[in-house]
Design a protein around this motif. Structure first.
Motif, PDB file in Angstrom:
ATOM      1  N   LYS A  16       0.851  -1.203  -0.134  1.00 19.11           N
ATOM      2  CA  LYS A  16       0.040   0.105   0.108  1.00 19.11           C
ATOM      3  C   LYS A  16       0.892   1.313   0.093  1.00 19.11           C
ATOM      4  O   LYS A  16       1.899   1.461   0.679  1.00 19.11           O
ATOM      5  CB  LYS A  16      -0.775  -0.039   1.305  1.00 19.11           C
ATOM      6  CG  LYS A  16      -1.957   1.222   1.573  1.00 19.11           C
ATOM      7  CD  LYS A  16      -2.455   1.053   2.553  1.00 19.11           C
ATOM      8  CE  LYS A  16      -3.249   2.160   2.986  1.00 19.11           C
ATOM      9  NZ  LYS A  16      -3.655   2.417   4.363  1.00 19.11           N
ATOM     10  N   VAL A  17       0.290   2.302  -0.825  1.00 19.44           N
ATOM     11  CA  VAL A  17       1.047   3.598  -0.893  1.00 19.44           C
ATOM     12  C   VAL A  17       0.170   4.695  -0.330  1.00 19.44           C
ATOM     13  O   VAL A  17      -1.016   4.589  -0.654  1.00 19.44           O
ATOM     14  CB  VAL A  17       1.886   3.721  -2.303  1.00 19.44           C
ATOM     15  CG1 VAL A  17       2.959   2.835  -2.417  1.00 19.44           C
ATOM     16  CG2 VAL A  17       1.019   3.759  -3.334  1.00 19.44           C
ATOM     17  N   THR A  18       0.777   5.753  -0.041  1.00 24.99           N
ATOM     18  CA  THR A  18      -0.024   6.889   0.461  1.00 24.99           C
ATOM     19  C   THR A  18       0.414   8.171  -0.231  1.00 24.99           C
ATOM     20  O   THR A  18       1.608   8.201  -0.600  1.00 24.99           O
ATOM     21  CB  THR A  18      -0.255   7.088   1.955  1.00 24.99           C
ATOM     22  OG1 THR A  18       1.105   7.294   2.506  1.00 24.99           O
ATOM     23  CG2 THR A  18      -0.701   5.941   2.858  1.00 24.99           C
ATOM     24  N   LYS A  19      -0.223   9.310   0.026  1.00 30.93           N
ATOM     25  CA  LYS A  19       0.218  10.366  -0.697  1.00 30.93           C
ATOM     26  C   LYS A  19       1.550  11.087  -0.347  1.00 30.93           C
ATOM     27  O   LYS A  19       2.143  11.748  -0.871  1.00 30.93           O
ATOM     28  CB  LYS A  19      -0.975  11.316  -0.564  1.00 30.93           C
ATOM     29  CG  LYS A  19      -1.043  12.433  -1.776  1.00 30.93           C
ATOM     30  CD  LYS A  19      -2.392  13.287  -1.735  1.00 30.93           C
ATOM     31  CE  LYS A  19      -3.750  12.442  -2.326  1.00 30.93           C
ATOM     32  NZ  LYS A  19      -4.760  13.451  -2.170  1.00 30.93           N
ATOM     33  N   LYS A  20       1.427  10.867   1.135  1.00 34.79           N
ATOM     34  CA  LYS A  20       2.732  11.774   1.929  1.00 34.79           C
ATOM     35  C   LYS A  20       4.008  10.720   1.859  1.00 34.79           C
ATOM     36  O   LYS A  20       4.977  11.312   2.430  1.00 34.79           O
ATOM     37  CB  LYS A  20       2.298  11.884   3.483  1.00 34.79           C
ATOM     38  CG  LYS A  20       1.967  10.648   4.040  1.00 34.79           C
ATOM     39  CD  LYS A  20       1.587  10.903   5.628  1.00 34.79           C
ATOM     40  CE  LYS A  20       1.409   9.775   6.417  1.00 34.79           C
ATOM     41  NZ  LYS A  20       0.843  10.208   7.749  1.00 34.79           N
TER      42      LYS A  20
END
Length: 131
Positions: free
Chosen positions: A52-56
């Motif tokens: 999973k990857v996030t914006k920050k």
């Protein structure tokens, strides 16, 4: 009954080391061959899915978490469960073929080819899943 195990079909591997993993049929052998007299398929699949990857997250962390580990295997039809999905991952059949299993160098190259195609498909990002 029609033949539904065609190349491009997404399947789940049921037995063995890659049980529970998704794969794509590269080439199918419905009638078998002389050394494997049963229906089987050459599949390329994902051993380790992207995380999973996030914006920050930074670019380095994003690239590390977007890596995929692939596998290339010849599997008996009894150990494959077809799904209703088909994908258009055009894996180079000159690199990924049955001859690749005889030589470790060719096997590595075939796995690398599958990995690059899956990562390319994942990074375009316009689809729900890689496979």
């Amino acid at each position: 009954m029609g033949k539904f195990m065609k190349s491009g079909k997404v399947v789940l591997v049921l037995n063995g080391r890659f049980a529970g993993r998704k794969a794509v049929i590269v080439k199918n052998y419905d009638d078998g061959t002389s050394e494997k007299p049963y229906g089987h398929a050459l599949v390329a699949g994902i051993d380790r899915y992207p995380r999973k990857v996030t914006k920050k997250m930074g670019k380095k962390k994003l690239s590390q978490r977007s890596k995929i580990k692939s596998f290339v295997r010849v599997v008996n039809y009894n150990h494959l469960m077809p799904t209703r999905y088909s994908v258009d991952v055009n894996i180079d059949k000159t690199v990924v073929n049955k001859d690749a299993f005889r030589d470790p160098g060719k096997r590595r190259k075939a796995r690398r080819e599958a990995k690059s195609k899956f990562e390319e498909r994942y990074k375009t990002g316009d689809r729900k899943s890689v496979v």
